[in-house]
Design a protein around this motif. Structure first.
Motif, PDB file in Angstrom:
ATOM      1  N   HIS A 318       0.653  -1.174   0.003  1.00  0.00           N
ATOM      2  CA  HIS A 318      -0.090   0.146   0.024  1.00  0.00           C
ATOM      3  C   HIS A 318       0.903   1.319   0.066  1.00  0.00           C
ATOM      4  N   LYS A 319       2.006   1.247  -0.878  1.00  0.00           N
ATOM      5  CA  LYS A 319       2.739   2.467  -0.565  1.00  0.00           C
ATOM      6  C   LYS A 319       2.463   3.164  -1.966  1.00  0.00           C
ATOM      7  N   ILE A 324       7.559   5.144  -3.211  1.00  0.00           N
ATOM      8  CA  ILE A 324       8.255   4.457  -3.740  1.00  0.00           C
ATOM      9  C   ILE A 324       9.367   4.966  -4.614  1.00  0.00           C
ATOM     10  N   ARG A 342      -1.138  12.977 -10.662  1.00  0.00           N
ATOM     11  CA  ARG A 342      -2.176  12.102 -10.105  1.00  0.00           C
ATOM     12  C   ARG A 342      -1.346  10.883  -9.730  1.00  0.00           C
ATOM     13  N   TYR A 343      -0.425  10.694 -10.318  1.00  0.00           N
ATOM     14  CA  TYR A 343       0.223   9.239 -10.079  1.00  0.00           C
ATOM     15  C   TYR A 343       1.008   9.001  -8.864  1.00  0.00           C
ATOM     16  N   ASN A 345       0.013   9.664  -5.854  1.00  0.00           N
ATOM     17  CA  ASN A 345      -0.852   8.745  -4.777  1.00  0.00           C
ATOM     18  C   ASN A 345      -1.347   7.386  -5.229  1.00  0.00           C
ATOM     19  N   VAL A 346      -1.005   6.943  -6.511  1.00  0.00           N
ATOM     20  CA  VAL A 346      -1.406   5.474  -6.960  1.00  0.00           C
ATOM     21  C   VAL A 346      -0.640   4.634  -6.036  1.00  0.00           C
ATOM     22  N   THR A 347      -1.380   3.893  -5.310  1.00  0.00           N
ATOM     23  CA  THR A 347      -0.425   2.725  -4.495  1.00  0.00           C
ATOM     24  C   THR A 347      -0.255   1.475  -4.857  1.00  0.00           C
ATOM     25  N   PHE A 348       0.940   0.801  -4.809  1.00  0.00           N
ATOM     26  CA  PHE A 348       1.275  -0.422  -5.085  1.00  0.00           C
ATOM     27  C   PHE A 348       1.735  -1.352  -4.041  1.00  0.00           C
TER      28      PHE A 348
ATOM     29  N   MET B   1      -6.785   5.143  -8.350  1.00  0.00           N
ATOM     30  CA  MET B   1      -6.967   5.568  -9.513  1.00  0.00           C
ATOM     31  C   MET B   1      -7.466   4.548 -10.776  1.00  0.00           C
ATOM     32  N   GLN B   2      -6.738   3.684 -10.846  1.00  0.00           N
ATOM     33  CA  GLN B   2      -7.148   2.809 -12.061  1.00  0.00           C
ATOM     34  C   GLN B   2      -7.243   1.463 -11.478  1.00  0.00           C
ATOM     35  N   PHE B 179       4.685  -6.241  -9.370  1.00  0.00           N
ATOM     36  CA  PHE B 179       3.840  -5.218  -8.898  1.00  0.00           C
ATOM     37  C   PHE B 179       2.403  -5.450  -9.550  1.00  0.00           C
ATOM     38  N   VAL B 180       1.590  -5.392  -8.730  1.00  0.00           N
ATOM     39  CA  VAL B 180       0.025  -5.443  -9.006  1.00  0.00           C
ATOM     40  C   VAL B 180      -0.874  -4.308  -8.464  1.00  0.00           C
ATOM     41  N   PHE B 181      -1.699  -4.099  -9.240  1.00  0.00           N
ATOM     42  CA  PHE B 181      -2.643  -2.796  -8.530  1.00  0.00           C
ATOM     43  C   PHE B 181      -3.227  -3.355  -7.228  1.00  0.00           C
ATOM     44  N   ASP B 182      -2.808  -2.127  -6.452  1.00  0.00           N
ATOM     45  CA  ASP B 182      -3.339  -2.282  -4.967  1.00  0.00           C
ATOM     46  C   ASP B 182      -4.970  -2.246  -5.037  1.00  0.00           C
ATOM     47  N   THR B 184      -7.023  -2.047  -2.724  1.00  0.00           N
ATOM     48  CA  THR B 184      -7.578  -1.693  -1.705  1.00  0.00           C
ATOM     49  C   THR B 184      -7.791   0.043  -2.230  1.00  0.00           C
ATOM     50  N   ASN B 185      -7.209   0.436  -3.222  1.00  0.00           N
ATOM     51  CA  ASN B 185      -7.338   1.767  -3.781  1.00  0.00           C
ATOM     52  C   ASN B 185      -8.672   2.394  -3.762  1.00  0.00           C
TER      53      ASN B 185
END
Lengths: 382, 185
Positions: A318-319, A324, A342-343, A345-348, B1-2, B179-182, B184-185
């Motif tokens: 969830h980072k 990262i 916008r990127y 705060n996208v979490t991975f 976001m996605q 890496f996979v999409f999170d 919980t986003n």
């Protein structure tokens, strides 16, 4: 969670449990299978002749040859030529590019990145040693050195074990894009992450507590037990906090550009003190001192995620991409620009291996960015 | 976001996917049809379809689920058509057994687990690997020591080394696409 996801999770749990010699208790407790199927699974994973049969079958599969067959069927050449022309055409019409890229349409795949003179490389063992005389020695691959008190093979610096009454100090500075390992004269092992500096005595005397200073950055300590050193404890100072230990393994992260200092305990017990407040932390816990709010909090963390860097990996859960990229920019010694905010705060979730090239890393996140550009040591996320 | 957007594989990822899953999927099909060459053809067809149809995925499990399910369906189709086309008298009750969900799930567990174990063991130095292989076969430390003609302490020390090396790897279990999409986003 779907049944399939549960099955995959269960497989992972069984694998780690078996590798760690902990048997099948996870499977036995699982409600996904009845007794007969459980026994079938156990037999297939432990029975010598069944394992051998599986390995024999695996050897009969020629992955390389079969990949060529598949590749020839999916007409990749045609597609890639098409893309080359498309990109060339777009470059010709310059200003239209952005507009085109932002238009959703039948282009579903990620846009080819622009790469100019890529100088972003994974880090490697390198550091600068500053001696008590002020003399500076560059350490790294292929540099074997021997000083009066220490020697290095290019990856690690090891101090001789001879106590002295007078304390003199050396500094080890690891630049961005570097990492280094250090063994102090008392046998304490320290791993320094990129962009870190440690100040430590060349040798310890046998009367005072052993003290080193993490000037900045991140370090993992495997402290030689105080029972071997007349019960003298070991302290790691930082201008904002002090960690007192008796023989243990822990990680301190105190970067200059971050307002938090994280201390994570792997084994043993340590006491963190900040401005007169003492906090004892236990294995699996992490203290987080926020120097702006002046607060210290202790919480449970996934230790191996926190110290993965020592094992050659960066592991995130969830980072946000922004955080990262801070970690990656230290290791790859690069500057990262988010052209599209916008990127940030996208979490991975996931693990990156430190020997991966930057382009391989970016392949993994390309599903959430439109494209990127590399120019010398700068990465621009578009 | 996605987070819930479907993700289309690039050629490189597609190749990596093939590299990671092809062998397991062939063995999986073989469990249904008992013919390894035919199994290879089935799995290759499934892979070609993923590319040509631009199949999108949400995450790694989603990819696996799709591939295992497709291979299962194609294998069962193959068995049924073979039964019709040839004099092969494969009993229909057998096919019914193969069609159950528990058969599908248990084969996935066996292949996924053994795959993780193999990959993990392959990262270990030789001696360590030998010891871990025996310990999986339920050998005690004493038995391992006898089998390999080494001391019990060596066995214990080597096991410790192995655990230390494997632990960080197992934390993320050799994720396929790191890496996979999170979600919980």
């Amino acid at each position: 969670m779907t049944i399939f996801n549960k099955i995959i999770t269960l497989s992972k749990q069984i694998a780690s449990s078996l590798l760690e010699d902990k048997g099948f208790s996870v499977l036995e407790k699982s409600e996904l299978f009845d007794k007969v199927n459980k026994e079938y699974i156990i037999k297939n994973l432990t029975d010598e002749s069944l394992i051998k049969r599986r390995l024999r079958l695996i050897n009969q599969v020629n992955k390389k040859k079969d990949w060529k067959k598949v590749k020839s069927k999916i007409d990749v050449p045609v597609r890639s030529i098409y893309w080359k022309y498309a990109v060339a055409a777009l470059l010709l019409i310059g200003g239209v590019i952005t507009l085109f890229i932002n238009q959703p349409g039948d282009i579903q795949r990620f846009n080819d990145p622009v790469i100019v003179n890529n100088k972003i490389l994974p880090g490697e063992g390198k550091a600068v040693l500053t001696l008590e005389t002020g003399e500076v020695i560059v350490l790294g691959k292929g540099v074997d050195i021997k000083t009066e008190n220490a020697s290095s093979n290019g990856k690690e610096l090891i101090y001789n074990n001879d106590p002295s009454e007078k304390l003199t100090y050396n500094f080890l500075t690891v630049p961005r894009g570097g990492q280094f390992q250090l063994t102090l004269s008392d046998g304490t092992k320290i791993w320094l992450n990129s962009e870190s500096q440690l100040k430590y005595p060349v040798s310890f005397n046998n009367t005072q507590s052993r003290q080193v200073e993490l000037v900045y950055g991140e370090a993992y300590f495997d402290v030689s037990s105080s029972t071997k050193h007349n019960g003298l404890n070991f302290k790691v100072n930082h201008n904002k906090q002090e960690v007192k230990v008796l023989g243990t393994e822990f990680n301190i992260k105190a970067y200059k550009d971050e307002s938090n200092i994280y201390t994570t305990l792997v084994e043993g017990e340590v006491a963190v003190s900040v401005r007169g407040i003492n906090k004892v932390i236990k294995p699996g816990e992490q203290s987080n001192f926020n120097s702006i709010l002046n607060t210290i909090e202790v919480s449970n963390v996934d230790v191996f995620r926190e110290v993965g860097w020592k094992y050659g990996a960066f592991s995130f859960k969830h980072k946000p991409l922004k955080e990262i990229m801070v970690v990656l920019s230290r290791w790859y010694d690069m500057e990262v620009i988010f052209e599209n905010k916008r990127y940030e705060n996208v979490t991975f979730n996931g693990t990156l291996y430190k020997n991966q090239s930057i382009e391989e890393v970016l392949m993994l996140i390309k599903g959430s960015i439109n494209s990127y550009e590399i120019n010398n040591k700068t990465l621009i996320l578009k | 976001m996605q987070a819930n957007k479907k993700y289309i594989l690039s050629l490189k990822e597609y190749e990596r996917l093939f590299d990671k899953l092809y062998t397991s999927l062939c063995l999986f099909a073989n469990k249904y049809i008992g013919d390894l060459d035919q199994s290879k053809d089935i799995v290759q067809d499934v892979f070609v379809k993923v590319w040509e149809d631009n199949v999108g995925f949400q995450n790694e499990n989603n990819i696996k689920s799709y591939l295992y399910t497709s291979v299962k369906n194609k294998s069962l189709d193959y068995l049924k058509s073979k039964r019709v086309k040839t004099t092969d008298n494969f009993p229909i009750t057998e096919i019914a057994k193969l069609e159950t969900e528990s058969f599908f799930l248990r084969e996935v567990v066996v292949l996924e687990t053994s795959n993780i174990i193999e990959n993990a063991i392959n990262t270990l130095p030789n001696k360590c690997a030998q010891i871990i292989r025996l310990s999986i076969k339920d050998f005690t430390n004493t038995e391992i020591a006898e089998e390999l003609d080494i001391s019990i302490n060596t066995v214990k020390a080597q096991k410790k080394i192995a655990y230390k090396r494997l632990r960080p790897l197992l934390k993320d279990y050799f994720i396929l696409i790191a890496f996979v999409f999170d979600n919980t986003n």
